[in-house]
Motif scaffolding. Structure first.
Motif, PDB file in Angstrom:
ATOM      1  N   THR A 121       0.681  -1.353  -0.223  1.00  0.00           N
ATOM      2  CA  THR A 121       0.074  -0.433   0.226  1.00  0.00           C
ATOM      3  C   THR A 121       0.501   1.450   0.122  1.00  0.00           C
ATOM      4  N   VAL A 122       0.075   2.188   0.067  1.00  0.00           N
ATOM      5  CA  VAL A 122       0.557   2.961  -0.342  1.00  0.00           C
ATOM      6  C   VAL A 122       1.233   4.061   1.027  1.00  0.00           C
ATOM      7  N   ALA A 123       1.138   3.383   2.514  1.00  0.00           N
ATOM      8  CA  ALA A 123       1.015   4.065   3.551  1.00  0.00           C
ATOM      9  C   ALA A 123       3.187   3.163   3.326  1.00  0.00           C
ATOM     10  N   TYR A 124       3.522   2.335   2.522  1.00  0.00           N
ATOM     11  CA  TYR A 124       4.604   1.496   3.086  1.00  0.00           C
ATOM     12  C   TYR A 124       5.627   2.197   1.929  1.00  0.00           C
ATOM     13  N   THR A 125       6.634   2.531   2.842  1.00  0.00           N
ATOM     14  CA  THR A 125       7.573   3.017   1.139  1.00  0.00           C
ATOM     15  C   THR A 125       9.276   2.323   1.941  1.00  0.00           C
ATOM     16  N   ALA A 126       9.756   1.983   1.043  1.00  0.00           N
ATOM     17  CA  ALA A 126      10.874   1.099   0.595  1.00  0.00           C
ATOM     18  C   ALA A 126      11.920   2.310   1.065  1.00  0.00           C
ATOM     19  N   SER A 127      12.724   2.236   1.889  1.00  0.00           N
ATOM     20  CA  SER A 127      13.987   3.047   1.931  1.00  0.00           C
ATOM     21  C   SER A 127      14.757   3.837   1.069  1.00  0.00           C
ATOM     22  N   ALA A 172      -4.417   6.868  -7.619  1.00  0.00           N
ATOM     23  CA  ALA A 172      -3.424   8.183  -7.868  1.00  0.00           C
ATOM     24  C   ALA A 172      -1.887   7.725  -7.643  1.00  0.00           C
ATOM     25  N   CYS A 173      -1.077   8.609  -8.560  1.00  0.00           N
ATOM     26  CA  CYS A 173      -0.068   8.574  -8.976  1.00  0.00           C
ATOM     27  C   CYS A 173       1.375   8.233  -7.528  1.00  0.00           C
ATOM     28  N   PRO A 174       1.531   7.158  -7.486  1.00  0.00           N
ATOM     29  CA  PRO A 174       2.499   6.942  -5.934  1.00  0.00           C
ATOM     30  C   PRO A 174       3.761   7.219  -6.106  1.00  0.00           C
ATOM     31  N   GLU A 175       4.139   8.021  -4.876  1.00  0.00           N
ATOM     32  CA  GLU A 175       5.923   8.609  -4.929  1.00  0.00           C
ATOM     33  C   GLU A 175       6.894   7.304  -5.186  1.00  0.00           C
ATOM     34  N   PHE A 214       9.488   4.910  -4.003  1.00  0.00           N
ATOM     35  CA  PHE A 214       9.809   3.382  -3.060  1.00  0.00           C
ATOM     36  C   PHE A 214       7.803   3.519  -2.484  1.00  0.00           C
ATOM     37  N   GLN A 215       7.017   4.224  -3.028  1.00  0.00           N
ATOM     38  CA  GLN A 215       5.790   3.770  -1.890  1.00  0.00           C
ATOM     39  C   GLN A 215       5.817   1.832  -2.883  1.00  0.00           C
ATOM     40  N   CYS A 216       4.954   2.169  -2.141  1.00  0.00           N
ATOM     41  CA  CYS A 216       4.360   0.505  -1.951  1.00  0.00           C
ATOM     42  C   CYS A 216       5.144  -0.830  -2.208  1.00  0.00           C
ATOM     43  N   GLY A 217       6.428   0.316  -1.380  1.00  0.00           N
ATOM     44  CA  GLY A 217       7.570  -1.459  -1.321  1.00  0.00           C
ATOM     45  C   GLY A 217       8.675  -1.736  -2.782  1.00  0.00           C
ATOM     46  N   SER A 218       8.311  -1.032  -3.582  1.00  0.00           N
ATOM     47  CA  SER A 218       9.180  -0.969  -4.543  1.00  0.00           C
ATOM     48  C   SER A 218       9.321   0.226  -5.670  1.00  0.00           C
ATOM     49  N   TYR A 219      10.207   0.192  -6.310  1.00  0.00           N
ATOM     50  CA  TYR A 219      10.962   1.577  -7.505  1.00  0.00           C
ATOM     51  C   TYR A 219       9.627   1.883  -8.730  1.00  0.00           C
ATOM     52  N   SER A 220       8.820   0.188  -8.828  1.00  0.00           N
ATOM     53  CA  SER A 220       7.695   0.139  -9.820  1.00  0.00           C
ATOM     54  C   SER A 220       6.233  -0.050  -9.197  1.00  0.00           C
ATOM     55  N   GLN A 221       5.347   0.769  -9.496  1.00  0.00           N
ATOM     56  CA  GLN A 221       3.942   0.520  -8.981  1.00  0.00           C
ATOM     57  C   GLN A 221       3.042   0.511  -9.972  1.00  0.00           C
ATOM     58  N   TYR A 240      -2.013   0.084  -3.408  1.00  0.00           N
ATOM     59  CA  TYR A 240      -3.486  -0.416  -2.566  1.00  0.00           C
ATOM     60  C   TYR A 240      -3.833   0.732  -1.792  1.00  0.00           C
ATOM     61  N   GLU A 241      -4.944   0.746  -0.969  1.00  0.00           N
ATOM     62  CA  GLU A 241      -5.422   2.329  -0.635  1.00  0.00           C
ATOM     63  C   GLU A 241      -4.897   1.927   1.204  1.00  0.00           C
ATOM     64  N   ALA A 242      -3.856   3.470   1.586  1.00  0.00           N
ATOM     65  CA  ALA A 242      -3.766   3.049   3.424  1.00  0.00           C
ATOM     66  C   ALA A 242      -4.217   1.883   3.505  1.00  0.00           C
ATOM     67  N   PRO A 243      -3.836   1.258   4.491  1.00  0.00           N
ATOM     68  CA  PRO A 243      -4.088  -0.670   5.407  1.00  0.00           C
ATOM     69  C   PRO A 243      -5.119  -0.150   6.601  1.00  0.00           C
ATOM     70  N   LYS A 244      -5.160  -1.199   7.125  1.00  0.00           N
ATOM     71  CA  LYS A 244      -6.225  -0.879   8.340  1.00  0.00           C
ATOM     72  C   LYS A 244      -5.130  -2.180   8.806  1.00  0.00           C
ATOM     73  N   GLU A 245      -4.861  -2.569   8.344  1.00  0.00           N
ATOM     74  CA  GLU A 245      -3.424  -3.410   9.387  1.00  0.00           C
ATOM     75  C   GLU A 245      -2.301  -4.119   8.360  1.00  0.00           C
ATOM     76  N   ASP A 246      -1.602  -4.307   9.022  1.00  0.00           N
ATOM     77  CA  ASP A 246      -0.828  -5.601   8.150  1.00  0.00           C
ATOM     78  C   ASP A 246      -0.914  -5.797   6.772  1.00  0.00           C
ATOM     79  N   PRO A 247       0.208  -5.376   5.922  1.00  0.00           N
ATOM     80  CA  PRO A 247      -0.562  -5.578   4.658  1.00  0.00           C
ATOM     81  C   PRO A 247      -0.661  -7.025   4.346  1.00  0.00           C
ATOM     82  N   ALA A 248      -1.767  -7.820   3.151  1.00  0.00           N
ATOM     83  CA  ALA A 248      -1.645  -9.419   3.742  1.00  0.00           C
ATOM     84  C   ALA A 248      -2.312  -9.223   1.841  1.00  0.00           C
ATOM     85  N   LEU A 249      -2.308  -9.972   1.180  1.00  0.00           N
ATOM     86  CA  LEU A 249      -2.408 -10.317  -0.389  1.00  0.00           C
ATOM     87  C   LEU A 249      -3.046 -11.701  -0.393  1.00  0.00           C
ATOM     88  N   SER A 250      -4.300 -12.284  -0.265  1.00  0.00           N
ATOM     89  CA  SER A 250      -4.708 -13.277  -0.018  1.00  0.00           C
ATOM     90  C   SER A 250      -5.559 -13.957  -1.671  1.00  0.00           C
TER      91      SER A 250
END
Length: 201
Positions: A2-8, A37-40, A42-49, A107-117
């Protein structure tokens, strides 16, 4: 992711590994919406979203096609494609397609730790995994067709080579001088017979 997670940085990205051609529900958010909305960087944990460059799916739309963009470097939409989506009232499911290496669905901001099922049995009415089976049938059929075409090309090449060798061999035989011109013994025997015939006359 999600956009709430940004890789360093680029060395600390997290690449999603999802089997394509299946329905997925993201359970890290209430509705499971792809961000529109276009991510910034390293948002969503990657350099490509991958993000939704379209309106959010509506319940009344049923299964629909939505435009998505693949963000790379400084381009918010370096590539564009469409994916199937459906709003199931309480959440949204997406039909995942193959994507470039380490391009994460954002994805949009999470309600809890991200998980994809994987949603193998989507709650939405009429959601069946018939399309993946059709895709695999097409892929296998194309593979068999290519194999058959390769075999035909190989056999045809072998036949052409065989015919060429036979033609070259035939030409060599035609170009050989008569046997008596090549064998001195036969040539002397023929000469003696001619002399004998001339003597008798």
């Amino acid at each position: 992711m999600t956009v709430a997670y940004t890789a360093s940085d680029r060395n600390n990205v997290t690449c999603q590994t999802l089997a394509p051609f299946r329905w997925y529900r993201y359970t890290g958010t209430d509705e499971g919406y792809l961000t529109n909305a276009c991510p910034e960087d390293f948002q969503c944990g990657s350099y490509s979203q991958i993000w939704l460059n379209d309106s959010l799916p509506d319940v009344n739309e049923g299964e629909t096609l939505k435009s998505v963009c693949i963000r790379k470097k400084n381009s918010c939409c370096a590539a564009k494609t469409t994916i199937r989506a459906k709003n199931c009232t309480d959440f949204v499911i997406y039909f995942i397609i193959p994507v470039p290496d380490c391009a994460n669905y954002c994805y949009e901001a999470p309600k809890e730790d991200p998980a994809l099922s994987s949603n193998k049995d989507p709650i939405c009415d009429g959601d069946v995994e018939s399309f993946p089976a059709l895709v695999w049938i097409i892929i296998i059929s194309l593979g068999l067709l290519l194999l058959l075409m390769g075999l035909l090309v190989f056999v045809r090449g072998r036949l052409k080579r065989k015919n060429r060798l036979q033609t070259e061999e035939g030409n060599e035989i035609k170009n050989l001088p008569p046997l008596y011109d090549r064998d001195p013994q036969i040539k002397r025997t023929r000469f003696n017979r001619n002399m004998l015939n001339n003597t008798r006359i």
